[in-house]
Each structure stands twice: as structure tokens, then as C-alpha cells.
Design a protein around this motif. Structure first.
Motif, short mmCIF file in Angstrom:
data_model
loop_
_atom_site.label_atom_id
_atom_site.label_comp_id
_atom_site.label_asym_id
_atom_site.label_seq_id
_atom_site.Cartn_x
_atom_site.Cartn_y
_atom_site.Cartn_z
N ALA A 1 0.98 -1.14 -0.11
CA ALA A 1 0.12 0.10 0.20
C ALA A 1 0.83 1.19 -0.16
CB ALA A 1 -1.04 0.08 1.10
N GLU A 2 2.05 1.38 0.85
CA GLU A 2 2.90 2.38 0.70
C GLU A 2 3.56 2.73 -0.58
OE1 GLU A 2 5.79 1.45 3.78
OE2 GLU A 2 4.04 1.72 5.39
N MET A 3 4.06 1.53 -1.39
CA MET A 3 4.53 1.36 -2.72
C MET A 3 3.71 2.09 -3.65
SD MET A 3 6.33 -1.53 -4.95
CE MET A 3 4.79 -2.18 -5.28
N ARG A 4 2.12 1.64 -3.53
CA ARG A 4 1.14 2.21 -4.42
C ARG A 4 0.82 3.35 -3.98
NH1 ARG A 4 -3.53 0.32 -6.85
NH2 ARG A 4 -3.17 -1.91 -5.79
N ALA A 5 0.99 4.05 -3.05
CA ALA A 5 0.88 5.80 -2.78
C ALA A 5 1.94 6.24 -3.57
CB ALA A 5 0.72 5.78 -1.20
N ALA A 6 3.12 5.86 -3.16
CA ALA A 6 4.27 6.49 -3.85
C ALA A 6 4.20 6.43 -5.20
CB ALA A 6 5.58 5.76 -3.33
N ALA A 7 3.88 5.32 -5.99
CA ALA A 7 3.56 5.26 -7.31
C ALA A 7 2.54 6.08 -7.81
CB ALA A 7 3.13 3.90 -7.79
N GLU A 8 1.49 6.48 -7.01
CA GLU A 8 0.40 7.21 -7.60
C GLU A 8 0.72 8.51 -7.44
OE1 GLU A 8 -2.70 6.11 -5.11
OE2 GLU A 8 -3.70 4.55 -6.26
N GLY A 9 1.83 9.05 -6.68
CA GLY A 9 2.29 10.47 -6.68
C GLY A 9 3.63 10.74 -7.26
N ASP A 10 4.54 11.63 -6.69
CA ASP A 10 5.70 11.98 -7.36
C ASP A 10 6.89 11.43 -6.58
OD1 ASP A 10 4.55 13.31 -9.44
OD2 ASP A 10 4.40 15.08 -8.47
N ALA A 11 6.62 10.40 -5.61
CA ALA A 11 7.66 9.90 -4.67
C ALA A 11 8.42 8.94 -5.55
CB ALA A 11 7.01 9.27 -3.37
N LEU B 1 11.38 3.26 -5.31
CA LEU B 1 12.49 2.51 -4.90
C LEU B 1 12.13 1.83 -3.29
CD1 LEU B 1 14.85 0.71 -5.92
CD2 LEU B 1 16.22 2.71 -5.52
N TYR B 2 12.37 2.83 -2.50
CA TYR B 2 12.56 2.51 -1.20
C TYR B 2 11.42 1.89 -0.76
CZ TYR B 2 16.36 5.76 -1.58
OH TYR B 2 17.61 6.31 -2.12
N MET C 1 9.32 -0.02 -2.51
CA MET C 1 9.54 -1.23 -3.29
C MET C 1 10.41 -2.24 -2.50
SD MET C 1 10.95 -2.37 -7.12
CE MET C 1 9.63 -1.11 -7.82
N LYS C 2 11.53 -1.77 -1.92
CA LYS C 2 12.73 -2.49 -1.26
C LYS C 2 11.95 -2.78 0.05
CE LYS C 2 16.92 -0.94 -0.72
NZ LYS C 2 18.02 0.00 -0.67
N GLU C 3 11.28 -2.32 0.72
CA GLU C 3 10.70 -2.45 1.88
C GLU C 3 9.72 -3.76 1.93
OE1 GLU C 3 11.49 -1.60 5.06
OE2 GLU C 3 13.16 -0.63 4.28
N ALA C 4 8.89 -3.64 0.68
CA ALA C 4 8.01 -4.63 0.43
C ALA C 4 8.63 -5.69 0.03
CB ALA C 4 7.14 -4.20 -0.96
N LEU C 5 9.62 -5.96 -0.67
CA LEU C 5 10.27 -7.00 -0.81
C LEU C 5 10.96 -7.65 0.57
CD1 LEU C 5 12.04 -6.13 -4.31
CD2 LEU C 5 10.30 -8.01 -3.90
N ARG C 6 11.41 -6.82 1.14
CA ARG C 6 12.06 -7.30 2.52
C ARG C 6 10.99 -7.83 3.57
NH1 ARG C 6 14.81 -2.40 4.41
NH2 ARG C 6 16.64 -3.26 3.10
N ALA C 7 9.64 -7.39 3.14
CA ALA C 7 8.66 -7.86 4.08
C ALA C 7 8.17 -9.19 3.37
CB ALA C 7 7.29 -6.81 4.16
N ARG C 8 8.70 -9.56 2.45
CA ARG C 8 8.57 -10.98 1.67
C ARG C 8 7.50 -11.04 0.60
NH1 ARG C 8 12.69 -14.30 2.26
NH2 ARG C 8 11.63 -16.02 2.40
#
Length: 53
Positions: free
Chosen positions: A7-17, A20-21, A23-30
Motif C-alpha cells: 500500500a505504501e508503494m502504491r501511494a508512492a507510485a500514485e504520486g511523485d515519490a 524504489l524505497y 519497493m525495497k521495503e515490500a520485498l524485505r517484508a517478503r
């Protein structure tokens, strides 16, 4: 944790953020690569090049 980070990655993709960061956290969360790519496809769609030169 996976749902939250996706959800955090989606929010970043929907904005200007930078995505990468989150995405790395999502992958780290498995999260799987498919889950990450699917989330980005939902926001950005699929690239289809034109047939014109």
C-alpha cells in the motif's frame, strides 16, 4: 506487513515519490516480485509500444 508495504508503494507510485524505497521495503517484508509488479501495473498500466517508426 506485506499488504502495508505494498500500500505504501502504491501511494508512492500514485504520486511523485520515489518508488524504489517502498519497493525495497515490500520485498524485505517478503512480498513476491509478482505482487510488486502487479501493484505497479495497477497504477501505471502496461507499456505497449506503438507500431510506428
Amino acid at each position: 506487513a506485506v499488504e502495508r508495504t505494498l500500500a505504501e508503494m502504491r501511494a508512492a507510485a500514485e504520486g511523485d515519490a520515489n518508488v524504489l524505497y517502498p519497493m525495497k521495503e515490500a520485498l524485505r517484508a517478503r512480498a513476491t516480485v509478482g505482487e510488486v509488479c502487479g501493484t505497479l501495473r495497477e497504477v501505471w498500466g502496461i507499456y505497449r509500444p506503438s507500431d510506428r517508426f
